[in-house]
Design a protein around this motif. Structure first.
Motif, PDB file in Angstrom:
ATOM      1  N   UNK A 303       0.860  -1.181   0.000  1.00  0.00           N
ATOM      2  CA  UNK A 303       0.000   0.000   0.000  1.00  0.00           C
ATOM      3  C   UNK A 303       0.896   1.229   0.000  1.00  0.00           C
ATOM      4  N   UNK A 304       0.306   2.390  -0.272  1.00  0.00           N
ATOM      5  CA  UNK A 304       1.060   3.637  -0.250  1.00  0.00           C
ATOM      6  C   UNK A 304       0.704   4.438   0.999  1.00  0.00           C
ATOM      7  N   UNK A 305       1.726   4.749   1.785  1.00  0.00           N
ATOM      8  CA  UNK A 305       1.577   5.588   2.968  1.00  0.00           C
ATOM      9  C   UNK A 305       2.545   6.762   2.811  1.00  0.00           C
ATOM     10  N   UNK A 306       2.000   7.960   2.761  1.00  0.00           N
ATOM     11  CA  UNK A 306       2.808   9.170   2.550  1.00  0.00           C
ATOM     12  C   UNK A 306       3.732   9.024   1.333  1.00  0.00           C
ATOM     13  N   UNK A 307       3.171   8.412   0.280  1.00  0.00           N
ATOM     14  CA  UNK A 307       3.882   8.301  -0.984  1.00  0.00           C
ATOM     15  C   UNK A 307       4.930   7.219  -1.044  1.00  0.00           C
ATOM     16  N   UNK A 308       4.971   6.319  -0.044  1.00  0.00           N
ATOM     17  CA  UNK A 308       5.956   5.244  -0.053  1.00  0.00           C
ATOM     18  C   UNK A 308       5.262   3.890   0.087  1.00  0.00           C
ATOM     19  N   UNK A 338      -3.328   4.675   0.218  1.00  0.00           N
ATOM     20  CA  UNK A 338      -3.805   4.341  -1.124  1.00  0.00           C
ATOM     21  C   UNK A 338      -3.576   2.862  -1.383  1.00  0.00           C
ATOM     22  N   UNK A 339      -4.658   2.174  -1.710  1.00  0.00           N
ATOM     23  CA  UNK A 339      -4.599   0.752  -2.063  1.00  0.00           C
ATOM     24  C   UNK A 339      -4.417   0.579  -3.567  1.00  0.00           C
ATOM     25  N   UNK A 340      -5.141   1.376  -4.347  1.00  0.00           N
ATOM     26  CA  UNK A 340      -5.004   1.442  -5.804  1.00  0.00           C
ATOM     27  C   UNK A 340      -5.033   2.909  -6.185  1.00  0.00           C
ATOM     28  N   UNK A 341      -4.036   3.354  -6.911  1.00  0.00           N
ATOM     29  CA  UNK A 341      -4.000   4.740  -7.333  1.00  0.00           C
ATOM     30  C   UNK A 341      -2.647   5.367  -7.078  1.00  0.00           C
ATOM     31  N   UNK A 342      -2.615   6.681  -7.140  1.00  0.00           N
ATOM     32  CA  UNK A 342      -1.363   7.437  -7.021  1.00  0.00           C
ATOM     33  C   UNK A 342      -1.328   8.221  -5.716  1.00  0.00           C
ATOM     34  N   UNK A 343      -0.151   8.261  -5.136  1.00  0.00           N
ATOM     35  CA  UNK A 343       0.107   9.118  -3.974  1.00  0.00           C
ATOM     36  C   UNK A 343       1.530   9.636  -4.098  1.00  0.00           C
ATOM     37  N   UNK A 344       1.680  10.936  -4.238  1.00  0.00           N
ATOM     38  CA  UNK A 344       2.999  11.486  -4.501  1.00  0.00           C
ATOM     39  C   UNK A 344       3.496  11.013  -5.853  1.00  0.00           C
TER      40      UNK A 344
END
Length: 381
Positions: A303-308, A338-344
């Motif tokens: 998963x994405x947490x704070x873009x990582x 974010x599970x699916x998608x963009x973050x950072x």
């Protein structure tokens, strides 16, 4: 209770309707100009939400819609009149009268269906529109290709049926181009042997999103059925699909419900399938398989947490999922995940998420449950 505040979502999906409209236009531009656009919106528009999705596709210029059953067709008809709606699946006996009421086009695969629908048309006092489905190797619905000319002739004899289209379904367009080509040639040969249809204005369609690469510009095929591609998902890699460059429509989000640190040797989640080898900072996500995070993602997904990217630890449970955020020390309670998608600058695609779950994007989308709030982005395309 009056004026009760809206409870913020713990898990939600964002649906970008502007991206959906852009995708439809790009797909049209990549196809020959005479090809009609059949928007496939079965299974609640592949989990995106039927009403907002269909309404935007109507606005964007879809020519007609395809659904799996009569109930879905009735729901589309309630959204807007005028668009033809094709029911792809076979009708149960008691559904035929509702197909008449909602002005739906039925798929015919057998002589028994011809008899039943002709009788319903007679009772309604009009000819019911139907599409003949030909089985060219899928082995599911459809009349076997050797018997298709006889069934087509029977439909044309019935005064209360109107043959409006003929189609088939490719079983392996995403993985076996040779078999797909064989199915296409068999369909065209069968079509040529159906006496009496050459002078009719029929909708002829064989291709879904995965089959568009091999669609010929000439010949009788004049429509395509577009499902996954309009939602921004490539069924497989090909030059035509790459030209479309669809934008993702769906993204999947949750939040951190708890942050804690555990010592080395701690077992995580049910069955202690993962024992951490170091002191580990954990984030407990407010979502699990009851929301649509597949249990197969246990100990595999990210998963994405704070873009990582952060790994899932242990088993995904019904309402919670544990991830390792040791390398994201600033991760905190309430953070968006974010599970699916963009973050950072990072992104997790639906295909990657589905791979971790040992499944396909179709199933992933339709497995996101009702308790996941859909949030619609309705900006201009």
């Amino acid at each position: 209770m009056k004026n009760a505040p809206t409870i913020p979502p713990r898990c939600w999906a964002e649906i970008d309707l502007a991206a959906l409209e852009r995708n439809l236009r790009r797909i049209r531009q990549a196809l020959p100009p005479h090809i009609r656009y059949v928007a496939v919106v079965k299974a609640d528009a592949y989990g995106h939400g039927l009403h907002p999705t269909v309404a935007r596709l109507m606005h964007a210029g879809a020519d007609l819609f395809a659904v799996a059953n009569v109930a879905e067709g009735a729901a589309v008809r309630e959204i807007g009149p005028g668009w033809p709606i094709l029911v792809l699946g076979p009708l149960l006996p008691e559904e035929a009268e509702f197909a008449v009421h909602y002005d739906l086009t039925c798929t015919v695969s057998s002589f028994a269906e011809v008899d039943r629908l002709d009788q319903v048309g007679r009772q309604a006092g009009r000819a019911l529109p139907v599409h003949l489905k030909i089985d060219t190797g899928m082995g599911r619905a459809g009349v076997w290709h050797e018997h298709a000319p006889a069934l087509a002739a029977e439909i044309l004899k019935r005064p209360h049926l109107s043959l409006d289209g003929v189609f088939t379904h490719f079983s392996s367009a995403d993985c076996d181009p040779e078999f797909t080509d064989r199915q296409r040639r068999l369909f065209l040969d069968t079509l040529s042997r159906c006496i009496g249809i050459a002078d009719r204005r029929l909708l002829i369609h064989t291709d879904n999103s995965a089959g568009l690469e091999s669609l010929a510009e000439d010949g009788p095929i004049n429509a395509v059925r577009v499902g996954l591609l309009q939602f921004g998902i490539l069924p497989h890699e090909s030059s035509l699909l790459a030209r479309v460059q669809p934008d993702p429509v769906f993204s999947f989000h949750t939040r951190i419900g708890l942050v804690k640190t555990v010592p080395a040797g701690t077992g995580i989640s049910y069955g202690r399938t993962r024992v951490v080898s170091r002191e580990t900072k954990l984030a407990v996500l407010a979502a699990g398989y009851g929301d649509g995070i597949p249990r197969a993602c246990s100990d595999r997904g990210r998963v994405l947490v704070r873009g990582r990217r952060c790994p899932i630890l242990g088993r995904v449970t019904m309402d919670q999922t544990v991830v390792d955020v040791t390398d994201v020390p600033e991760a905190d309670l309430g953070d968006e995940v974010v599970l699916v998608g963009r973050q950072g600058s990072e992104q997790i695609s639906l295909g990657e998420f589905s791979h971790w779950a040992d499944t396909i994007p179709w199933e992933t989308l339709t497995s996101v449950t009702k308790r996941v709030r859909r949030i619609y982005r309705t900006g201009l395309s």
